[in-house]
Design an enzyme around this catalytic site. Structure first.
Site, short mmCIF file in Angstrom:
data_model
loop_
_atom_site.label_atom_id
_atom_site.label_comp_id
_atom_site.label_asym_id
_atom_site.label_seq_id
_atom_site.Cartn_x
_atom_site.Cartn_y
_atom_site.Cartn_z
N ASP A 187 0.74 -1.15 0.12
CA ASP A 187 0.12 -0.07 -0.13
C ASP A 187 0.81 1.22 -0.05
OD1 ASP A 187 -1.80 2.08 0.72
OD2 ASP A 187 -2.99 1.00 1.99
N HIS A 188 0.82 1.82 -1.06
CA HIS A 188 1.79 3.11 -1.21
C HIS A 188 1.61 4.29 -0.24
CE1 HIS A 188 5.10 4.88 -2.77
NE2 HIS A 188 5.07 4.91 -4.22
N ARG A 189 0.41 4.26 0.30
CA ARG A 189 0.22 5.35 1.21
C ARG A 189 0.64 5.23 2.55
NH1 ARG A 189 -6.44 4.16 1.80
NH2 ARG A 189 -5.35 2.09 1.89
#
Ligand code: CAO
Length: 464
Positions: free
Chosen positions: A436-438
């Site tokens: 999850d790039h967040r």
């Protein structure tokens, strides 16, 4: 004193005998200046005719289907404007002379206002933009690109390539645009499938009633899938999706569209690990415990999760905080005849490889026998999806929310690797880490897989 005024068709360029496709007002209606009265449609464009005056409609002189030209009488209106002057804020217009046949005390002819034009399906590529006054040069006028409000960040009708295909009057298009609705997505219930105001309202109601996370929810405006009659092209058989597939499908869809996924690929040299696994396998086969690479992967994942705790975490409900877990439960994707299930192995950090191999065999058998419970699938911190027993070189697994990463494992193959100025045959295991790039940066993901590969290459490190 109230004054009766004629409202005429204003300057509509070179068009003559243009059809009226919609009448938006009726006798007795109280209208404001610039309220739309009728919609005219040529073969190239549709136009709303706004009222230049506020007042009460006394008499309608046209109906749907009538043909009109510039100067045709649309209606009579009792003006409520104090000075009787047009209220329209539209660009200055040419005053239309009162009909010559009118008696001296005849109603005053309305000043024709400029008419906004909306592109229709047959419009050429460079379409007149809404708000372009008739009479003003329209060719090359850029489309209206003002941001719309309402439901999500829907593109404006003019920038929606399919918008022109929907039949709707400019007034309805404007109404839809104000609500952020793409008119092309609305099913029309009017004549010849024309989209009505009610259709737009029903569309908005349905969109608002959708649960968060359902298709098109979370403010996402996605086109409905095309409905195709496959039987038209050949023989078909229809099989219902299993219950597991339906449930898993909804979760996968939500996770795919709501989590910004990136997948990091790497390879681990498992030549030594494999030799050790085979030794162990021979030893434990008597106890009916099958030791596969997955048991080692579970232990290696624990080491990486402990070194990089942001992978052993979830975003909280508000998305403002990272909840880092002090425990390490790992889900394992199991392929069952009815679809994918992800039972969770508990406290993987506290168990050895043999114990994990045993539990893995038990839990995957339980899943395939449909004996798995909802509780068996809850509380995971991280997931491993291994297709190594089947084949493939890499894939992009979908994160199992609320986890923030998932490790995909493909089939290990022997490859020539360059070492000490020569090529040596090594067993290389492909790793595909979706994250999850967040929460996780690319550099952290690369460090995670590099570390994982180091641990797998030298399993003595698992003891550290
Ligand atoms: N490379 C090479 N061989 C591998 C391997 C790998 N990465 N992983 C497993 N193998 C071998 C095993 O050693 C075993 O070989 P032997 O029978 O010769 O000992 C064989 O492949 C079969 O292994 P397995 O699949 O029975 O066991 P596993 O522990 O690797 O996997 C399980 C167990 C439950 C994860 C697996 O059976 C399964 O269901 N995998 C599918 C998961 C899935 O569908 N993922 C996709 C989800 S995303 O859409």
């Amino acid at each position: 004193m109230a004054e009766i005024k004629q409202v005429l068709v204003p300057d509509i360029g070179d068009y003559k005998d243009v059809g009226i496709i919609e009448v938006m007002v009726k006798v007795g209606d109280t209208i404001k200046a610039e309220d739309n009265l009728v919609t005219l449609e040529t073969d190239k464009a549709a136009m709303d005719v706004p009222s230049p005056y506020a007042g009460v409609i006394k008499e309608m002189k046209v109906k749907v289907g009538d043909k009109v030209s510039q100067g045709s009488l649309i209606l009579l209106l009792e003006s409520s404007d104090a000075a009787g002057a047009p209220q329209s804020s539209q660009p200055a217009v040419q005053p239309t002379p009162a009909p010559t046949a009118a008696p001296a005390a005849a109603p005053v002819a309305a000043t024709p206002a400029a008419i906004p034009v909306v592109a229709q399906a047959s419009q050429p590529a460079v379409a007149p933009a809404r708000g372009t006054p008739v009479g003003a040069p329209v060719k090359g006028t850029p489309p209206d690109t003002r941001p719309s409000g309402g439901l999500g960040a829907a593109p404006l009708l003019h920038s929606d390539p399919s918008a022109g295909k929907a039949h709707a009057s400019p007034a309805i298009r404007r109404f839809a645009r104000e609500l952020g609705v793409q008119v092309a997505q609305v099913k029309g219930s009017g004549a010849k499938g024309r989209v009505t105001k009610d259709d737009v309202q029903l569309f908005v109601k349905a969109a608002l009633a959708q649960p968060r996370g359902a298709a098109g929810g979370n403010g996402l405006q996605v086109l409905a899938s095309p409905v195709v009659d496959f039987a038209k092209y050949g023989a078909i058989e229809t099989r219902p999706l299993s219950r597991i597939k339906k449930i898993a499908g909804a979760n996968l869809h939500r996770n795919w569209v709501t989590i910004p996924h990136v997948t990091q690929f790497d390879e681990a040299d498992i030549t030594e690990m494999e030799a050790f696994r085979k030794e162990l396998g021979a030893e434990y086969s008597k106890q009916n415990i099958k030791i596969t690479p997955l048991a080692f992967l579970l232990k290696a994942a624990v080491a990486a999760l402990q070194k990089y705790p942001e992978f052993n975490a979830s975003l909280d409900a508000g998305g403002e905080n990272l909840v880092i877990k002090q425990y390490c439960h790992i889900g394992v994707a199991v392929d069952t005849p009815d679809g994918l299930m992800v039972p969770v192995l508990r406290d993987v950090d506290k168990k050895g490889i043999v114990q994990l191999a045993k539990e893995l065999g038990e839990i995957s058998a339980k899943a395939r026998e449909k004996k798995i419970t909802a509780a068996d699938m809850q509380g995971g911190c991280f997931t491993i999806s291994s297709l190594g027993g089947i084949g493939g070189t890499a894939f992009t697994p979908i994160i199992n929310a609320p986890e923030v990463a998932i490790l995909g494992v493909s089939r290990a193959i022997i490859k020539p690797m360059h070492k000490d100025d020569t090529f040596v045959a090594r067993l290389m295991l492909p790793l595909s880490l979706s994250y999850d790039h967040r929460v996780i940066d690319g550099a952290a993901a690369a460090r995670f897989t590099v570390f994982l590969a180091q641990v797998l290459a030298d399993t003595r490190r698992l003891a550290l």
